[in-house]
Design a protein around this motif. Structure first.
Motif, PDB file in Angstrom:
ATOM      1  N   MET A 154       0.833  -1.211   0.000  1.00 55.62           N
ATOM      2  CA  MET A 154       0.000   0.000   0.000  1.00 55.62           C
ATOM      3  C   MET A 154       0.865   1.258   0.000  1.00 55.62           C
ATOM      4  O   MET A 154       0.545   2.239  -0.694  1.00 55.62           O
ATOM      5  N   VAL A 155       1.964   1.233   0.752  1.00 51.18           N
ATOM      6  CA  VAL A 155       2.874   2.381   0.760  1.00 51.18           C
ATOM      7  C   VAL A 155       3.488   2.567  -0.626  1.00 51.18           C
ATOM      8  O   VAL A 155       3.564   3.698  -1.137  1.00 51.18           O
ATOM      9  N   LEU A 156       3.915   1.488  -1.253  1.00 54.78           N
ATOM     10  CA  LEU A 156       4.513   1.580  -2.587  1.00 54.78           C
ATOM     11  C   LEU A 156       3.500   2.113  -3.601  1.00 54.78           C
ATOM     12  O   LEU A 156       3.838   2.949  -4.456  1.00 54.78           O
ATOM     13  N   PHE A 157       2.263   1.627  -3.503  1.00 56.07           N
ATOM     14  CA  PHE A 157       1.213   2.100  -4.408  1.00 56.07           C
ATOM     15  C   PHE A 157       0.992   3.603  -4.227  1.00 56.07           C
ATOM     16  O   PHE A 157       0.880   4.354  -5.209  1.00 56.07           O
ATOM     17  N   PHE A 158       0.949   4.049  -2.983  1.00 57.66           N
ATOM     18  CA  PHE A 158       0.784   5.477  -2.695  1.00 57.66           C
ATOM     19  C   PHE A 158       1.930   6.290  -3.283  1.00 57.66           C
ATOM     20  O   PHE A 158       1.710   7.355  -3.876  1.00 57.66           O
ATOM     21  N   LEU A 159       3.166   5.797  -3.158  1.00 59.54           N
ATOM     22  CA  LEU A 159       4.322   6.519  -3.692  1.00 59.54           C
ATOM     23  C   LEU A 159       4.325   6.530  -5.219  1.00 59.54           C
ATOM     24  O   LEU A 159       4.870   7.448  -5.834  1.00 59.54           O
ATOM     25  N   GLN A 160       3.731   5.504  -5.839  1.00 58.52           N
ATOM     26  CA  GLN A 160       3.593   5.498  -7.296  1.00 58.52           C
ATOM     27  C   GLN A 160       2.585   6.545  -7.769  1.00 58.52           C
ATOM     28  O   GLN A 160       2.672   7.022  -8.903  1.00 58.52           O
ATOM     29  N   LYS A 161       1.639   6.908  -6.896  1.00 59.53           N
ATOM     30  CA  LYS A 161       0.581   7.845  -7.271  1.00 59.53           C
ATOM     31  C   LYS A 161       0.990   9.307  -7.094  1.00 59.53           C
ATOM     32  O   LYS A 161       0.255  10.201  -7.500  1.00 59.53           O
ATOM     33  N   ARG A 162       2.143   9.564  -6.490  1.00 58.91           N
ATOM     34  CA  ARG A 162       2.584  10.954  -6.316  1.00 58.91           C
ATOM     35  C   ARG A 162       2.934  11.570  -7.670  1.00 58.91           C
ATOM     36  O   ARG A 162       3.240  10.858  -8.627  1.00 58.91           O
ATOM     37  N   GLN A 163       2.927  12.874  -7.731  1.00 57.25           N
ATOM     38  CA  GLN A 163       3.250  13.579  -8.967  1.00 57.25           C
ATOM     39  C   GLN A 163       4.437  14.510  -8.750  1.00 57.25           C
ATOM     40  O   GLN A 163       4.321  15.506  -8.048  1.00 57.25           O
ATOM     41  N   PRO A 164       5.610  14.169  -9.314  1.00 57.41           N
ATOM     42  CA  PRO A 164       5.888  12.943 -10.075  1.00 57.41           C
ATOM     43  C   PRO A 164       6.051  11.742  -9.147  1.00 57.41           C
ATOM     44  O   PRO A 164       6.271  11.909  -7.942  1.00 57.41           O
TER      45      PRO A 164
END
Length: 572
Positions: free
Chosen positions: A381-391
């Motif tokens: 879940m943490v990795l998914f959240f970090l993938q959603k940041r811009q950039p």
């Protein structure tokens, strides 16, 4: 009537005490490890200088090879309480140069001694006697675990030796340390430093695997036992279990057909109907050996009918609870994938450690099997959240797959991703951990779990394919949900605490109080009673509840008309 217990005879490895053969085998493994370390991938097609090699990030296989080579040159010694460090090292130095050493305490005081050469171990074994018991008979298995006694114990205790800690500090003590930090980012760094595996603990884990490999090698001389999971994926916490993988790949490679004139020659082997049955039988034999002959191995359980057959046991000399599996290669690839993510950006590990500690403090995760969110799911879940940041702060798995030069298929599943960390472009995102921690709780406190699934392969939400409370797609076995065990009640608790935590961080700001006496930031989130009373205390001090708290309260109510929870995934 209970089935009779079958006691296996000692293999020739134990009966003959063939140490020269064993040392030669270990020396061969050391040569292979050195070869792996030398074959580091180049950043370009040209030859690399020594300076370039020194600045590269090590691949996962390089780390394993280096650690294994260290463990093969290491012994474990149970020491008397009145041990003198200088005298011990002087005595052991007669068998060879000591490269590293440290002490720790579990079931007594132990010393981990790393020699510079393999031959030193054989020299020490040759000088070691068999134990003498009045009533019991020792099992004649010469391992690399020794017991040291003093012929003439001193009347007074020697100078105290430094014992390396093998467990984390209590949460209360941690909170006090966090209160003295200057920012939430600093708090997360402090937590990670206090909770992460130390260099000594990591060495001990590889040594424990190496000692079990000595046992398994009695039946499978070319086998390899290596750690996976939290012990090596950069997210391990002091005190976590030790997951071991029994790798028999080298046995298969060595038995490959060779050209012998007009004939093909191959070993005769027992045949079984499936790979699963072969794994079960192998683990059954190894489990019996560990139970009957493994020094310090107790409470052995053979759980062979599980989805992934394993042998559980406690390794008292190291203090680890161990799980030994075989042919679990997808788990090894998952471990390497997390290693890559944890090595890409320092914020990744700090955020994961903080979120995991928060979740464990409030009962979101548990060491007992049940409907709780697992550490692996929480990390995903943490990795998914970090993938959603811009950039994005970390790339998607598909992006890592695109950087790979060769395909990696395991049991029919595509487990391809780049292993060379230096091929992955660093992120341009500069957000601080102060921002990321609050945004993590904000994001998942308002996530539509009733509709969407998390997928780090794509880095985006997808429609849920099944009626599970929480759906997180397995990165490799894509038809599996790694959080299938989580029920609606536990998910609601997670959402509630995430919303409260996001609100509390916003209300308190990003800095400490002037006196540093009151828990703030991450320290406030780790108080077991802090979140449950946050809304009430703040309402008294700050007036009417905010819209965020109102939304939180609404989310906890049942809809009387349709019987659904706001964040549930099925009809209650």
């Amino acid at each position: 009537m209970a089935a009779p217990v079958v006691r296996l005879p000692l293999p020739r490895f134990c009966q003959g005490f063939c140490f020269s053969r064993r040392v030669a085998k270990l020396r061969g493994h050391s040569t292979e490890a050195a070869a792996v370390l030398k074959e580091r991938p180049a950043l370009s097609g040209e030859a690399s200088s020594d300076a370039e090699i020194a600045t590269r990030k090590k691949t996962f296989s390089e780390v394993l090879a280096e650690r294994k080579e260290q463990a093969n040159r290491t012994v474990l010694i149970n020491c008397p309480s009145k041990i003198t460090e200088k005298k011990l090292l002087k005595y052991l130095s007669s068998h060879g140069n000591i490269k590293n050493h440290f002490f720790y305490e579990t079931h007594g005081i132990y010393a981990v001694i790393e020699f510079s050469e393999l031959d030193s171990i054989a020299s020490l074994q040759d000088a070691t006697g068999m134990p003498q018991f009045e009533d019991d008979c020792p099992i004649p298995f010469k391992s690399r675990i020794f017991t040291l006694t003093l012929k003439n114990p001193p009347s007074q205790a020697s100078e105290p030796i430094h014992l390396h800690k093998q467990t984390t500090i209590p949460v209360g003590e941690l909170v006090n340390k966090l209160c003295n930090a200057d920012s939430v980012s600093a708090q997360l760094q402090i937590l990670m430093e206090k909770y992460q595996l130390t260099e000594e603990n990591t060495k001990l884990r590889f040594l424990a695997c190496s000692l079990i490999q000595d046992i398994a090698g009695a039946y499978f001389p070319d086998c390899n036992v290596k750690p996976f999971g939290s012990s090596v994926n950069t997210f391990g916490k002091l005190g976590c279990d030790l997951d071991m993988f029994l790798d028999l790949d080298d046995t298969g490679k060595n038995s490959a057909r060779r050209k012998t004139g007009p004939f093909n020659i191959e070993y005769q082997m027992k045949r079984v109907p499936s790979q699963r049955i072969a794994t079960q039988r192998i683990l059954s034999v190894i489990g019996e050996f560990i139970d009957n002959f493994g020094p310090g191995c107790v409470s052995v359980q053979k759980i062979l009918n599980a989805r992934c057959p394993l042998v559980k046991f406690s390794h008292q000399p190291s203090g680890f609870q161990c799980d030994l599996t075989a042919n679990n290669r997808i788990a090894m690839r998952s471990t390497e994938l997390l290693y890559i993510y944890g090595s890409l950006d320092p914020r990744v590990r700090a955020l994961v450690f903080g979120v995991r500690c928060w979740a464990r403090t409030h009962g979101i995760t548990s060491s007992i099997p049940g409907p709780w969110i697992t550490n692996f799911a929480l990390t995903t879940m943490v990795l998914f959240f970090l993938q959603k940041r811009q950039p994005p702060i970390v790339p998607t798995l598909d992006h890592l797959k695109g950087l790979a030069e060769d395909k990696h298929i395991v049991e029919g599943y595509d487990c391809t991703f780049v292993s060379n960390l230096n091929k992955i472009k660093p992120t341009e995102n500069t957000e601080t951990l102060d921002v990321l921690l609050g945004e993590f709780f904000e994001y998942f406190g308002n996530f539509a779990f009733n509709k969407h699934s998390l997928n780090i392969r794509k880095g985006k939400e997808q429609n849920k394919p099944e009626a599970s409370a929480l759906h997180i797609q397995n990165p490799f076995e894509q038809s599996l949900n790694i959080s299938k065990n989580v029920n609606a009640t536990q998910l609601d608790r997670f959402v509630t605490l995430a919303r409260e935590s996001a609100w509390l961080l916003q209300q308190e700001g990003k800095g400490p109080s002037s006196s540093h006496s009151q828990p703030w930031g991450l320290a406030a989130l780790l108080r077991t009673s802090g979140l449950s009373h946050a809304g009430k205390s703040t309402k008294r001090k700050r007036g009417p509840a905010s819209e965020r708290i109102k939304s939180l309260l609404d989310s906890l109510k049942f809809n009387a008309n349709n019987g659904k929870r706001t964040f549930g995934t099925w009809v209650c």
